[in-house]
Write a protein that holds these residues in place. Structure first.
Motif, PDB file in Angstrom:
ATOM      1  N   ALA A 180      -7.621   5.469   3.663  1.00 52.74           N
ATOM      2  CA  ALA A 180      -7.175   6.360   2.588  1.00 52.74           C
ATOM      3  C   ALA A 180      -8.335   7.188   2.046  1.00 52.74           C
ATOM      4  N   THR A 182       0.830  -1.206   0.000  1.00 49.50           N
ATOM      5  CA  THR A 182       0.000   0.000   0.000  1.00 49.50           C
ATOM      6  C   THR A 182       0.860   1.250   0.000  1.00 49.50           C
ATOM      7  N   GLY A 228       1.401   3.448  -3.250  1.00 51.45           N
ATOM      8  CA  GLY A 228       0.825   4.767  -3.010  1.00 51.45           C
ATOM      9  C   GLY A 228       1.792   5.883  -3.327  1.00 51.45           C
ATOM     10  N   PHE A 287      -2.401   6.336  -1.997  1.00 56.36           N
ATOM     11  CA  PHE A 287      -2.481   5.268  -0.998  1.00 56.36           C
ATOM     12  C   PHE A 287      -3.741   4.421  -1.187  1.00 56.36           C
TER      13      PHE A 287
END
Length: 619
Positions: free
Chosen positions: A164, A95, A99, A115
């Motif tokens: 996010a 992630t 991201g 993200f």
């Protein structure tokens, strides 16, 4: 197209394409995605849009439950460290890595949106990886780890995605992220345990297979919906519930209910797993249209998508290198580099990735391009890793599951079970029990055990073993019995319920005979038990692997008496050759009782397994 026709067309395409790919030994997920891509450009055909509710509520709970009830809780516990490192640690790492790169390469994307995309593409899909794994004969421990990872990683990814998304419209803190994860994980586990307990109490009181299967179909949502209502992880709740109910099934359910549940869920799992990959391909034209509306140049679209794909693949490789290196530094037990390589490359993405991206708010910057990047990751990993994973497994010479070892373990297990049953029979028998009934029960228990052992060898002069002759003759008898019942049905003499009951009894017996025959057909390798199993028995440790046979032409007593044997066994103490327990004389076991020589070896062609009569162990 009418909705009913869409469903019919979807099922027809899924069945035909999956069956065709399976017949040719191709990767079913990859072929279905490719067919879906082609069909997406056919006007007015299967215009089904993947929405978050359709996937995350309609498809994901039953898919996870179907996988969980067939996952070994024992194996899950044994591999828990590896599963947590992949399903939590790797998802978090992916992630962050994806991201940051997405924030850099996707025009107009914010850091929070980057993200969010990282969380969307982080969880691999187990169906794609394990389909390839089983087809190429990947070691079972790797398959168990990949399946365990897929059961938990969706929960981690969805928590990260929700965080996010919150950051896109507001500010979030580290404490908020940590608390969200604790609530999602802890709440999901608690709800899953509660759901499993409630369903288990109900299931104990159900003896009807139809009602039990109905309860089973409701089970994923009994766990999922309450968890989501309290903002916990519905995914984790379904997994916990499924693992526990699957583990307790032999205690909670009747045999008929377990068989019915297994068949029904296998059918559901086949349709849903394959349908989602077809649906993935069907989204391409819609995604391209959304990107075209933003009037971006081809290069500005292709470059970010390809970079996100590359980083997604590399993040898994880097994580595996870091984990293995750290574990070596801490002097912990680590996987071999071959296993680590295969696990790092088995990162194909699936439908959760494509559905989750549509959870992004409409006002998210570059939302259409982020969705296309998610599709590129799904299609790209299926294409790149899905096509090369079989080659990688073969190149690294990883040991495939051994059908011969499985057959020997099955024979030993069934023999132990038969002995346990016979021991209970001797304990519970009373003086009023007819001796002929007791003898029938003993004969039936021994016959099951002997049938398994007979499947492992070749009989004298290629003659048919008793179990094989029984199957052949009984199948012909059952065919005649079925024909007689169908003839009676045509005459209209008997009630339909009576006819159906009689046909069902024949079908059940024939299906059991078919399963025994299929199990025998799978054993083609040389039957040799592993050295490690001999460590459980001092007699097997001391016994040699070879011994000169006194009568290599056959059983010593059978040759003398002119009787027939089925399979031959060699005493590893004196070289005596005797016949197996399926033979009339049972001279191998008789030799043990006369001499006390503990270990014998099969000398059938292609067999080299040994048996200790004292400890009743294979080795």
């Amino acid at each position: 197209m009418h909705a009913a026709l869409d469903i019919l067309a979807l099922v027809a395409v899924v069945g035909f394409v999956a069956g065709f790919a399976r017949r040719l030994g191709w990767s079913e997920p990859l072929v279905l995605v490719a067919v879906g891509v082609g069909l997406s450009f056919v006007p007015n055909f299967l215009e089904i849009e993947l929405t978050p509710d359709l996937v995350l509520i309609g498809l994901l709970p039953p898919l996870l439950y179907a996988a969980a009830i067939r996952t070994s809780l024992i194996d899950f516990r044994a591999n828990r460290r590896a599963i947590l490192l992949l399903s939590v640690g790797l998802v978090a790492f992916s992630t962050v890595a994806v991201g940051l790169v997405s924030w850099w390469v996707v025009p107009g994307a914010s850091l929070a949106a980057g993200f969010a995309l990282g969380a969307v593409v982080a969880p691999p899909d187990a169906v794609a990886a394990t389909t390839v794994a089983r087809r190429v004969g990947m070691p079972r421990r790797i398959v168990s780890i990949l399946e365990g990872e897929s059961l938990v990683n969706d929960a981690t990814a969805l928590v990260a995605l929700n965080t996010a998304i919150a950051a896109i419209t507001a500010s979030v803190t580290v404490a908020h992220v940590a608390w969200s994860f604790v609530v999602a994980a802890g709440g999901g586990v608690v709800v899953g345990l509660a759901a499993a307990f409630v369903l288990a109490q109900i299931r104990k009181r159900i003896n009807d297979s139809v009602l039990d299967t109905t309860l089973s179909f409701a089970a994923p949502y009994v766990a999922f919906l309450p968890a989501e209502e309290i903002h916990a992880s519905g995914v984790l709740a379904v997994v916990v519930c499924g693992l526990l109910l699957g583990h307790k099934a032999p205690i909670l359910q009747t045999a008929g209910s377990r068989i019915a549940e297994n068949i029904n869920w296998r059918t559901v799992q086949f349709l849903l797993e394959n349908a989602v990959f077809l649906l993935i391909g069907l989204q391409l034209r819609r995604l391209l249209s959304s990107v075209a509306d933003e009037h971006l140049a081809v290069a500005r679209v292709a470059w970010p998508c390809l970079v996100v794909l590359a980083v997604t693949i590399l993040a898994r490789v880097v994580w595996m290198i870091a984990v293995v290196g750290t574990m070596k530094a801490l002097r912990l037990q680590v996987w071999s580099w071959q296993v680590s390589t295969v696990v790092s490359w088995a990162g194909m993405r699936g439908v959760v990735t494509l559905a989750a991206v549509f959870l992004l708010p409409v006002e998210t910057p570059a939302r259409a391009l982020l969705a296309l990047a998610a599709f590129t990751v799904v299609a790209g990993t299926l294409l790149v890793q899905g096509l090369t994973l079989p080659w990688l497994v073969r190149r690294l010479n990883l040991p495939a599951p051994d059908a011969a070892e499985d057959a020997l373990q099955s024979a030993g297990l069934v023999t132990d079970a038969a002995k346990a049953g016979l021991a209970v029979l001797e304990e519970i028998r009373t003086e009023s029990d007819p001796e002929e009934v007791l003898e029938q029960l003993r004969e039936r228990a021994n016959r099951r055990s002997n049938q398994i052992w007979e499947q492992l060898g070749r009989s004298q002069d290629e003659l048919e073993p008793p179990a094989a002759a029984y199957r052949r003759l009984r199948l012909q008898m059952l065919s005649a019995e079925r024909g007689s019942i169908l003839e009676a049905r045509g005459r209209g003499v008997y009630d339909d319920e009576v006819l159906r009951s009689a046909l069902t009894a024949i079908d059940l017996e024939e299906s059991l005979l078919d399963r025994i025959e299929d199990a025998a057909a799978r054993v083609d390798d040389e039957l040799v038990t592993s050295e490690r199993r001999a460590g459980d028995c001092e007699h097997l440790q001391k016994a040699p692997r070879q011994m000169r046979a006194n009568t290599p032409d056959g059983c010593e007593q059978c040759l003398r008496d002119g009787t027939r044997w089925v399979h031959l066994r060699l005493c590893l103490s004196c070289g005596h050759v005797g016949c197996c327990d399926s033979s009339v004389g049972k001279h191998a076991e008789g030799h043990f009782h006369e001499t006390g020589h503990p270990v014998m070896r099969s000398i059938e062609p292609g067999e080299a397994w040994r048996w200790c009569y004292v400890d009743e162990l294979l080795g």
